[in-house]
Design an enzyme around this catalytic site. Structure first.
Site, PDB file in Angstrom:
ATOM      1  N   ARG A  51      36.543   0.059  99.767  1.00 44.07           N
ATOM      2  CA  ARG A  51      37.426   1.060  99.144  1.00 44.07           C
ATOM      3  C   ARG A  51      37.805   0.714  97.709  1.00 44.07           C
ATOM      4  O   ARG A  51      37.712   1.569  96.820  1.00 44.07           O
ATOM      5  CB  ARG A  51      38.736   1.209  99.942  1.00 44.07           C
ATOM      6  CG  ARG A  51      38.667   2.144 101.097  1.00 44.07           C
ATOM      7  CD  ARG A  51      39.557   1.630 102.211  1.00 44.07           C
ATOM      8  NE  ARG A  51      39.013   0.374 102.685  1.00 44.07           N
ATOM      9  CZ  ARG A  51      38.064   0.298 103.608  1.00 44.07           C
ATOM     10  NH1 ARG A  51      37.645   1.363 104.203  1.00 44.07           N
ATOM     11  NH2 ARG A  51      37.541  -0.876 103.961  1.00 44.07           N
ATOM     12  N   THR A  52      38.281  -0.492  97.487  1.00 45.67           N
ATOM     13  CA  THR A  52      38.854  -0.785  96.164  1.00 45.67           C
ATOM     14  C   THR A  52      37.773  -0.713  95.095  1.00 45.67           C
ATOM     15  O   THR A  52      37.923  -0.025  94.077  1.00 45.67           O
ATOM     16  CB  THR A  52      39.548  -2.160  96.180  1.00 45.67           C
ATOM     17  OG1 THR A  52      40.418  -2.210  97.307  1.00 45.67           O
ATOM     18  CG2 THR A  52      40.350  -2.387  94.910  1.00 45.67           C
ATOM     19  N   LYS A  80      27.802 -20.772  89.360  1.00 44.88           N
ATOM     20  CA  LYS A  80      27.435 -22.002  88.616  1.00 44.88           C
ATOM     21  C   LYS A  80      28.679 -22.772  88.188  1.00 44.88           C
ATOM     22  O   LYS A  80      28.594 -23.732  87.440  1.00 44.88           O
ATOM     23  CB  LYS A  80      26.632 -21.627  87.374  1.00 44.88           C
ATOM     24  CG  LYS A  80      25.386 -20.816  87.645  1.00 44.88           C
ATOM     25  CD  LYS A  80      24.746 -20.433  86.309  1.00 44.88           C
ATOM     26  CE  LYS A  80      23.947 -19.162  86.428  1.00 44.88           C
ATOM     27  NZ  LYS A  80      23.683 -18.552  85.118  1.00 44.88           N
ATOM     28  N   ARG A 101      38.831  -8.471  91.978  1.00 46.14           N
ATOM     29  CA  ARG A 101      39.336  -9.031  93.245  1.00 46.14           C
ATOM     30  C   ARG A 101      38.826 -10.467  93.340  1.00 46.14           C
ATOM     31  O   ARG A 101      37.651 -10.745  93.030  1.00 46.14           O
ATOM     32  CB  ARG A 101      38.845  -8.231  94.443  1.00 46.14           C
ATOM     33  CG  ARG A 101      39.158  -8.930  95.760  1.00 46.14           C
ATOM     34  CD  ARG A 101      38.857  -8.088  96.944  1.00 46.14           C
ATOM     35  NE  ARG A 101      39.771  -6.964  97.020  1.00 46.14           N
ATOM     36  CZ  ARG A 101      39.751  -6.061  98.009  1.00 46.14           C
ATOM     37  NH1 ARG A 101      38.869  -6.169  98.980  1.00 46.14           N
ATOM     38  NH2 ARG A 101      40.609  -5.068  98.020  1.00 46.14           N
ATOM     39  N   HIS A 129      48.299  -6.814  96.104  1.00 48.21           N
ATOM     40  CA  HIS A 129      47.234  -5.803  96.031  1.00 48.21           C
ATOM     41  C   HIS A 129      47.887  -4.521  95.498  1.00 48.21           C
ATOM     42  O   HIS A 129      48.059  -3.539  96.233  1.00 48.21           O
ATOM     43  CB  HIS A 129      46.625  -5.604  97.414  1.00 48.21           C
ATOM     44  CG  HIS A 129      45.337  -4.830  97.434  1.00 48.21           C
ATOM     45  ND1 HIS A 129      44.824  -4.158  96.336  1.00 48.21           N
ATOM     46  CD2 HIS A 129      44.451  -4.608  98.452  1.00 48.21           C
ATOM     47  CE1 HIS A 129      43.697  -3.561  96.671  1.00 48.21           C
ATOM     48  NE2 HIS A 129      43.443  -3.826  97.951  1.00 48.21           N
TER      49      HIS A 129
END
Ligand code: CP
Length: 374
Positions: A51-52, A80, A101, A129
């Site tokens: 969703r996000t 890396k 995120r 959030h």
């Protein structure tokens, strides 16, 4: 406002403007189709998302803009060993706005501090959030017709559920809100969130009994038990089936109670509940796209890259904005939260802030807000 790290970065007036803009977008989408022509959104997702990430990308496309995307940590130079701070600096060279995120608590603060373009927190570990909360607020407003005078039940994983933490912070700023916190003992709301409730004078109760709580609720906000945040796999197995909302339990609820869930669900809401008109969680996911469109417009406008319509008046039942007044303490302690961004980011300074809690001065990590023992 340059960036959105925590929902309290937005004043009540700004939240109201976003809600009104989102409603207008949903009713008059064509008006917005070219507002972000030539603008680029970068989506950096170091943790899985449907969703996000996709709603951010759909939002930017529907505003006429472009998207560049990193959909997993393994597909970027993070694999890396590149730091969050360096990643934010680099991506600022390629995009007008960034949504990220990351699994570490406090990573959003680090990225926002190093980005030279507007930055949006799409979820930082178990911490916050805020854009899910924007979706939640629009959903509550649309389902109930108000953001005040509500009894809200939060059920499930209230310890690691970052959507719960952000929603509590947001709803504490409206009149006559009451929370019922429904969880097993092991997954209770963390103390820094309880502090938000206590400082706001918001009445709340804690219980493990969903059936007992249901009849009094105007909103039931269900959450998933978050397997990925448990250090102990046995504890997850023991707790994973703590709550299942089914059609029988829905009979105990008010006829106009709205059921919200940030999704994804596992088994905590039976599929049969989807047919109940009170099930608002799929409408909530669509609302998330409209609110993210409104947020992109606001941040680009605040950065001087776009022009938005005038602000709207303060909503009925809103208490006004809170300002964060932080007394910072650099370096003297070490954050003990194993999920904090300070455990992985090289050379990130340890910074703390002092807060008055229960008549005592306590010290918390600036990034993840966990309390530090002095
Ligand atoms: N609600 C939410 O954050 O969903 P995703 O994890 O799919 O983005």
């Amino acid at each position: 406002m340059k960036s959105l790290i925590d929902i309290v970065d937005l004043s009540i007036q700004e939240l109201q403007l976003l809600i009104e803009t989102a409603k207008d977008i949903s009713q008059n989408p064509a008006k917005y189709h070219h507002m972000c022509d030539t603008k680029t959104l970068a989506t950096l997702f170091f943790e899985p998302s449907t969703r996000t990430r996709m709603s951010f990308e759909a939002a930017m496309f529907e505003l006429g803009g472009n998207v560049i995307s990193m959909s997993s940590a393994g597909s970027s130079s993070a694999a890396k060993g590149e730091s969050v701070a360096d990643t934010a600096k680099i991506v600022s060279c390629y995009a007008d706005i960034i949504a990220m995120r990351h699994p570490k608590d406090g990573s959003a603060y680090v990225a926002a501090s190093n980005a030279s373009v507007p930055f949006i927190n799409g979820g930082d570990g178990g911490h916050c959030h805020p854009t899910q909360t924007l979706a939640d607020l629009l959903t509550i407003d649309r389902e109930k017709g108000r953001l005040h005078d509500l009894t809200i039940g939060l059920c499930g994983d209230l310890k690691y559920g970052r959507t719960v933490h952000s929603l509590i912070s947001a709803m504490c700023r409206y009149e006559n809100i009451r929370f019922v916190l429904i969880s097993p003992e092991e997954l209770k709301v963390p103390d820094y969130v309880i502090r938000v409730l206590q400082n706001s004078g918001i009445p709340y109760s804690e219980t493990a009994d969903l059936e007992g709580a249901l009849p009094q609720l105007d909103i039931l906000y269900m959450t998933r038990i978050q397997k990925e945040r448990f250090a102990d796999a046995d504890e997850y197995e023991r707790l994973k089936n703590s709550y299942v909302l089914n059609t029988e339990k829905m009979k105990l609820a008010k006829a106009d109670m709205a059921v919200l869930h940030p999704l994804p669900r596992v088994n905590e809401i039976s599929v049969a509940v989807d047919a109940d008109p009170r099930a608002a969680y799929f409408r909530q996911a669509l609302n998330g796209k409209y609110m993210r469109m409104a947020l992109i417009l606001k941040l680009l406008s605040d950065a001087g890259k776009l022009q938005l319509p005038a602000t709207v008046p303060l909503a009925k039942g809103a208490k006004g904005a809170d300002e964060k007044q932080l007394k910072l303490i650099p370096g003297r302690y070490v954050c003990a939260n194993p999920r904090c961004i300070t455990t992985t980011e090289q050379e990130l300074p340890q910074i703390f802030f002092e807060a008055e809690e229960d008549g005592q001065t306590v010290c918390r990590c600036l990034y993840c807000e966990e309390k530090v023992e002095r």
